[in-house]
Write an enzyme that holds these catalytic residues in place. Structure first.
Site, PDB file in Angstrom:
ATOM      1  CG  ASP A  82      -1.905   1.097   1.278  1.00  0.00           C
ATOM      2  OD1 ASP A  82      -2.326   1.538   0.197  1.00  0.00           O
ATOM      3  OD2 ASP A  82      -2.279   1.537   2.390  1.00  0.00           O
ATOM      4  CG  ASP A 104       0.744   7.584  -3.489  1.00  0.00           C
ATOM      5  OD1 ASP A 104       0.446   8.341  -4.438  1.00  0.00           O
ATOM      6  OD2 ASP A 104       0.389   7.791  -2.322  1.00  0.00           O
ATOM      7  CG  HIS A 178      -4.704   8.669   3.747  1.00  0.00           C
ATOM      8  ND1 HIS A 178      -4.115   9.417   2.762  1.00  0.00           N
ATOM      9  CD2 HIS A 178      -5.027   7.479   3.177  1.00  0.00           C
ATOM     10  CE1 HIS A 178      -4.051   8.702   1.641  1.00  0.00           C
ATOM     11  NE2 HIS A 178      -4.611   7.535   1.865  1.00  0.00           N
ATOM     12  CB  SER A 209     -10.555   4.790   8.809  1.00  0.00           C
ATOM     13  OG  SER A 209     -10.022   3.500   8.639  1.00  0.00           O
ATOM     14  CG  ASN A 228      -7.049   0.890   0.565  1.00  0.00           C
ATOM     15  OD1 ASN A 228      -7.524   0.017  -0.153  1.00  0.00           O
ATOM     16  ND2 ASN A 228      -5.858   1.426   0.351  1.00  0.00           N
ATOM     17  CB  ALA A 230      -5.223   2.013   7.496  1.00  0.00           C
TER      18      ALA A 230
END
Length: 282
Positions: A82, A104, A178, A209, A228, A230
């Site tokens: 990732d 990325d 994020h 999230s 995703n 995390a």
């Protein structure tokens, strides 16, 4: 079962209008939790590590843990890098048994992102390892990279980017971030639909999230095939350990701490897989 790649996994999700949950794992206990629930729900699953997690451990250690846990279960699982931050790390992950790679280059210019991504695709292609890339900038902090503000993915640039790089999946920026959200997120669902209309590869949602289940489902309905997770897993694990130590301060066996973390992470993973709609899809 042996590890698989994410290519057919995500194409099946695209055809079936569901998404595969991708879970960042930090240690053996989190690996066990994710694999346990994937087997319980008969769901395909992606376990992934970021560069900082790899630095804390190493690529071979995570390959060994995930391979061992998946190998003794009837589970369809992939091991994904990732937010790979360099060609060198992507190449190392491939050599060490990872079955999916993300490069990325979203913090570079459009042309530099294309150049770096295409180089990784050309390296991974002969090994049949799929590559995910990111276009636009997802806000918040991921490892050592921080985006102060979102730069949403341009649909027409997305089409060009996919065509020129040959990637297998694309992470898009539509207003997610994020980490946990400081304010209520406003997702550009119309932009997501437009991107879906212009590109053929599966789309990926980072920064899930803290989003509501309804928001995640809405993104899946508009073309997201991989989601995703995390931060929520990290918080769940840590909170479980804190709770145990508060209730039983004399506990000193690390296995007891790990068991508490596993059970709490399982709860989160079970919910997220159900939200993604991938139960009984393995």
């Amino acid at each position: 079962m042996p590890l698989v790649t994410t290519k057919e996994m995500l194409l099946r999700a695209q055809r079936g209008s569901y998404a595969v949950g991708a879970f960042n794992v930090e240690n053996m206990e989190m690996v066990k939790a994710v694999i346990d629930i994937a087997e319980e729900l008969e769901a395909p699953v992606i376990l992934q590590t970021t560069p900082s997690t790899v630095k804390y451990g190493n690529l071979l250690s995570f390959t060994a843990m995930v391979t061992a846990e998946a190998g003794k279960r009837q589970v369809v699982a992939a091991l994904h890098l990732d937010h790979g931050n360099s060609f060198a790390l992507a190449a190392q992950a491939l050599r060490n048994g990872y079955t999916s790679l993300m490069i990325d280059g979203s913090h570079e210019s459009f042309e530099e992102n294309i150049e770096l991504t295409r180089k990784v695709v050309e390296m991974a292609g002969p090994n049949d390892i799929p590559v995910e890339a990111e276009l636009g900038k997802v806000g918040g902090k991921e490892d050592e990279l921080t985006a102060e503000s979102d730069v949403y993915t341009d649909p027409e640039q997305a089409r060009e980017f996919v065509e020129r790089t040959g990637i297998d999946s694309l992470a898009v920026a539509i207003g997610t971030a994020h980490g946990f959200y400081k304010e209520t997120p406003v997702l550009d669902q119309d932009r997501l639909r437009e991107i879906r209309n212009r590109v053929t590869v599966p789309l990926v949602l980072h920064g899930a999230s803290g989003l509501s289940d309804q928001e995640v489902r809405g993104c899946i309905q508009r073309g997201i095939c991989k989601v995703n997770f995390a931060t929520e897993l990290r918080v769940a694990y840590t909170d479980a350990v804190k709770k145990l130590l508060k209730e039983k301060p004399d506990v000193y066996d690390p296995k007891k701490l790990g068991e508490a973390g596993i059970e709490r992470v399982k709860q989160v993973v079970r919910n997220k897989i159900q939200v993604c709609g991938c139960t009984h899809r393995a």
